[in-house]
Design a protein around this motif. Structure first.
Motif, PDB file in Angstrom:
ATOM      1  N   THR A   1       7.543   2.417  22.063  1.00 24.39           N
ATOM      2  CA  THR A   1       8.984   2.325  21.815  1.00 24.39           C
ATOM      3  C   THR A   1       9.440   3.541  21.025  1.00 24.39           C
ATOM      4  O   THR A   1       8.665   4.139  20.277  1.00 24.39           O
ATOM      5  CB  THR A   1       9.358   1.056  21.020  1.00 24.39           C
ATOM      6  OG1 THR A   1       8.780   1.137  19.726  1.00 24.39           O
ATOM      7  CG2 THR A   1       8.885  -0.195  21.734  1.00 24.39           C
ATOM      8  N   PHE A   2      10.695   3.890  21.210  1.00 22.78           N
ATOM      9  CA  PHE A   2      11.306   4.982  20.449  1.00 22.78           C
ATOM     10  C   PHE A   2      12.819   4.804  20.481  1.00 22.78           C
ATOM     11  O   PHE A   2      13.366   4.236  21.419  1.00 22.78           O
ATOM     12  CB  PHE A   2      10.897   6.356  21.005  1.00 22.78           C
ATOM     13  CG  PHE A   2      11.185   6.545  22.469  1.00 22.78           C
ATOM     14  CD1 PHE A   2      12.337   7.197  22.897  1.00 22.78           C
ATOM     15  CD2 PHE A   2      10.313   6.054  23.437  1.00 22.78           C
ATOM     16  CE1 PHE A   2      12.602   7.365  24.246  1.00 22.78           C
ATOM     17  CE2 PHE A   2      10.567   6.215  24.790  1.00 22.78           C
ATOM     18  CZ  PHE A   2      11.719   6.870  25.196  1.00 22.78           C
ATOM     19  N   TRP A   3      13.462   5.255  19.421  1.00 22.28           N
ATOM     20  CA  TRP A   3      14.914   5.145  19.286  1.00 22.28           C
ATOM     21  C   TRP A   3      15.571   6.469  19.660  1.00 22.28           C
ATOM     22  O   TRP A   3      15.088   7.534  19.280  1.00 22.28           O
ATOM     23  CB  TRP A   3      15.296   4.793  17.851  1.00 22.28           C
ATOM     24  CG  TRP A   3      15.055   3.359  17.511  1.00 22.28           C
ATOM     25  CD1 TRP A   3      13.910   2.804  17.020  1.00 22.28           C
ATOM     26  CD2 TRP A   3      15.989   2.283  17.631  1.00 22.28           C
ATOM     27  NE1 TRP A   3      14.060   1.460  16.834  1.00 22.28           N
ATOM     28  CE2 TRP A   3      15.338   1.110  17.194  1.00 22.28           C
ATOM     29  CE3 TRP A   3      17.313   2.195  18.064  1.00 22.28           C
ATOM     30  CZ2 TRP A   3      15.968  -0.136  17.176  1.00 22.28           C
ATOM     31  CZ3 TRP A   3      17.935   0.957  18.044  1.00 22.28           C
ATOM     32  CH2 TRP A   3      17.266  -0.185  17.607  1.00 22.28           C
ATOM     33  N   MET A   4      16.688   6.377  20.380  1.00 19.64           N
ATOM     34  CA  MET A   4      17.486   7.553  20.728  1.00 19.64           C
ATOM     35  C   MET A   4      18.929   7.276  20.325  1.00 19.64           C
ATOM     36  O   MET A   4      19.422   6.168  20.480  1.00 19.64           O
ATOM     37  CB  MET A   4      17.396   7.860  22.223  1.00 19.64           C
ATOM     38  CG  MET A   4      15.991   8.214  22.680  1.00 19.64           C
ATOM     39  SD  MET A   4      15.896   8.544  24.445  1.00 19.64           S
ATOM     40  CE  MET A   4      16.544  10.222  24.508  1.00 19.64           C
ATOM     41  N   ARG A   5      19.597   8.314  19.826  1.00 20.24           N
ATOM     42  CA  ARG A   5      20.979   8.183  19.351  1.00 20.24           C
ATOM     43  C   ARG A   5      21.918   8.980  20.243  1.00 20.24           C
ATOM     44  O   ARG A   5      21.598  10.088  20.668  1.00 20.24           O
ATOM     45  CB  ARG A   5      21.072   8.701  17.924  1.00 20.24           C
ATOM     46  CG  ARG A   5      22.475   8.589  17.345  1.00 20.24           C
ATOM     47  CD  ARG A   5      22.476   9.025  15.914  1.00 20.24           C
ATOM     48  NE  ARG A   5      22.279  10.458  15.887  1.00 20.24           N
ATOM     49  CZ  ARG A   5      22.794  11.266  14.984  1.00 20.24           C
ATOM     50  NH1 ARG A   5      23.493  10.783  13.998  1.00 20.24           N
ATOM     51  NH2 ARG A   5      22.593  12.559  15.043  1.00 20.24           N
ATOM     52  N   SER A   6      23.083   8.414  20.502  1.00 14.03           N
ATOM     53  CA  SER A   6      24.133   9.085  21.254  1.00 14.03           C
ATOM     54  C   SER A   6      25.427   8.987  20.456  1.00 14.03           C
ATOM     55  O   SER A   6      25.827   7.897  20.045  1.00 14.03           O
ATOM     56  CB  SER A   6      24.316   8.431  22.626  1.00 14.03           C
ATOM     57  OG  SER A   6      25.285   9.128  23.380  1.00 14.03           O
ATOM     58  N   VAL A   7      26.060  10.124  20.247  1.00  7.15           N
ATOM     59  CA  VAL A   7      27.281  10.185  19.447  1.00  7.15           C
ATOM     60  C   VAL A   7      28.456  10.504  20.364  1.00  7.15           C
ATOM     61  O   VAL A   7      28.415  11.483  21.121  1.00  7.15           O
ATOM     62  CB  VAL A   7      27.155  11.251  18.335  1.00  7.15           C
ATOM     63  CG1 VAL A   7      28.455  11.351  17.539  1.00  7.15           C
ATOM     64  CG2 VAL A   7      25.979  10.944  17.427  1.00  7.15           C
ATOM     65  N   GLY A   8      29.499   9.671  20.283  1.00 11.45           N
ATOM     66  CA  GLY A   8      30.704   9.860  21.081  1.00 11.45           C
ATOM     67  C   GLY A   8      31.807  10.482  20.254  1.00 11.45           C
ATOM     68  O   GLY A   8      32.126   9.991  19.168  1.00 11.45           O
ATOM     69  N   VAL A   9      32.372  11.575  20.766  1.00  8.52           N
ATOM     70  CA  VAL A   9      33.481  12.250  20.085  1.00  8.52           C
ATOM     71  C   VAL A   9      34.677  12.325  21.022  1.00  8.52           C
ATOM     72  O   VAL A   9      34.523  12.389  22.240  1.00  8.52           O
ATOM     73  CB  VAL A   9      33.083  13.668  19.597  1.00  8.52           C
ATOM     74  CG1 VAL A   9      31.948  13.613  18.590  1.00  8.52           C
ATOM     75  CG2 VAL A   9      32.715  14.571  20.748  1.00  8.52           C
ATOM     76  N   ASN A  10      35.867  12.327  20.418  1.00 10.87           N
ATOM     77  CA  ASN A  10      37.082  12.456  21.226  1.00 10.87           C
ATOM     78  C   ASN A  10      37.388  13.934  21.481  1.00 10.87           C
ATOM     79  O   ASN A  10      36.608  14.818  21.097  1.00 10.87           O
ATOM     80  CB  ASN A  10      38.260  11.702  20.593  1.00 10.87           C
ATOM     81  CG  ASN A  10      38.664  12.270  19.248  1.00 10.87           C
ATOM     82  OD1 ASN A  10      38.324  13.393  18.866  1.00 10.87           O
ATOM     83  ND2 ASN A  10      39.415  11.474  18.495  1.00 10.87           N
ATOM     84  N   GLU A  11      38.512  14.203  22.105  1.00  9.69           N
ATOM     85  CA  GLU A  11      38.866  15.578  22.465  1.00  9.69           C
ATOM     86  C   GLU A  11      39.118  16.464  21.251  1.00  9.69           C
ATOM     87  O   GLU A  11      39.048  17.687  21.351  1.00  9.69           O
ATOM     88  CB  GLU A  11      40.100  15.564  23.376  1.00  9.69           C
ATOM     89  CG  GLU A  11      39.774  14.923  24.711  1.00  9.69           C
ATOM     90  CD  GLU A  11      40.995  14.449  25.480  1.00  9.69           C
ATOM     91  OE1 GLU A  11      41.035  14.689  26.697  1.00  9.69           O
ATOM     92  OE2 GLU A  11      41.887  13.833  24.851  1.00  9.69           O
ATOM     93  N   ASP A  12      39.366  15.865  20.086  1.00  7.52           N
ATOM     94  CA  ASP A  12      39.553  16.624  18.856  1.00  7.52           C
ATOM     95  C   ASP A  12      38.243  16.843  18.107  1.00  7.52           C
ATOM     96  O   ASP A  12      38.233  17.404  17.018  1.00  7.52           O
ATOM     97  CB  ASP A  12      40.547  15.907  17.931  1.00  7.52           C
ATOM     98  CG  ASP A  12      41.938  15.825  18.536  1.00  7.52           C
ATOM     99  OD1 ASP A  12      42.319  16.749  19.295  1.00  7.52           O
ATOM    100  OD2 ASP A  12      42.631  14.827  18.272  1.00  7.52           O
TER     101      ASP A  12
END
Length: 151
Positions: free
Chosen positions: A123-134
């Motif tokens: 097992t391993f953890w992965m992170r995804s970061v969501g940003v807006n157009e700004d």
């Protein structure tokens, strides 16, 4: 399933149609990073006129999972993959085009090597970061992936 954006997006159309219709699109992928975008529209919004959390989750998961799929294909082995756990934080209303970036590709190779060598699941953890157009962070998702050599 191939390892370029066009073929991943075609795969989405045929195998994950709800993600495709919601506008989830892979824009970039390499061994370390994947970028997925999704645009806020009337059919993927919540009652508060922002993007529904599950649509954000689809895009975020896709940004992590595409790299896992690509690495499994490169290994030439039959390996199963599954999200075992996830969590998310929402910090701002998601409107406009949201871009999810995962830069945790380096975690995949070690887990795949261990599962191939030992035959035991990893097992391993992965992170995804969501940003807006700004460039403002709207949400952060963490996914615990499990990989296991198929028998």
């Amino acid at each position: 399933m191939a390892t370029n954006t066009g073929k991943f997006n075609a795969f989405t159309f045929f195998n994950l149609p709800v993600a495709w219709w919601c506008g989830v699109r892979l824009k970039y992928i390499d061994e370390q990073k994947a970028i997925v975008t999704v645009k806020h529209r009337w059919f993927n919004q919540n009652p508060f006129k922002s993007m529904f959390w599950a649509v954000q989750g689809m895009a975020a998961e896709f940004s992590t999972g595409t790299m896992v799929i690509a690495r499994i294909r490169e290994s030439g082995k039959k390996i199963s993959m599954l999200v075992a756990n996830n969590n998310a934080n929402f910090s701002k209303k998601a409107t406009g085009r949201i871009t999810f970036t995962c830069e945790d590709g380096h975690l995949i190779s070690e887990a795949l090597a261990k599962t191939i060598d030992t035959g035991e699941g990893q097992t391993f953890w992965m992170r995804s970061v969501g940003v807006n157009e700004d460039g403002v962070v709207v949400s952060t998702f963490n996914f615990e992936w499990t990989v296991r050599l198929k028998k």
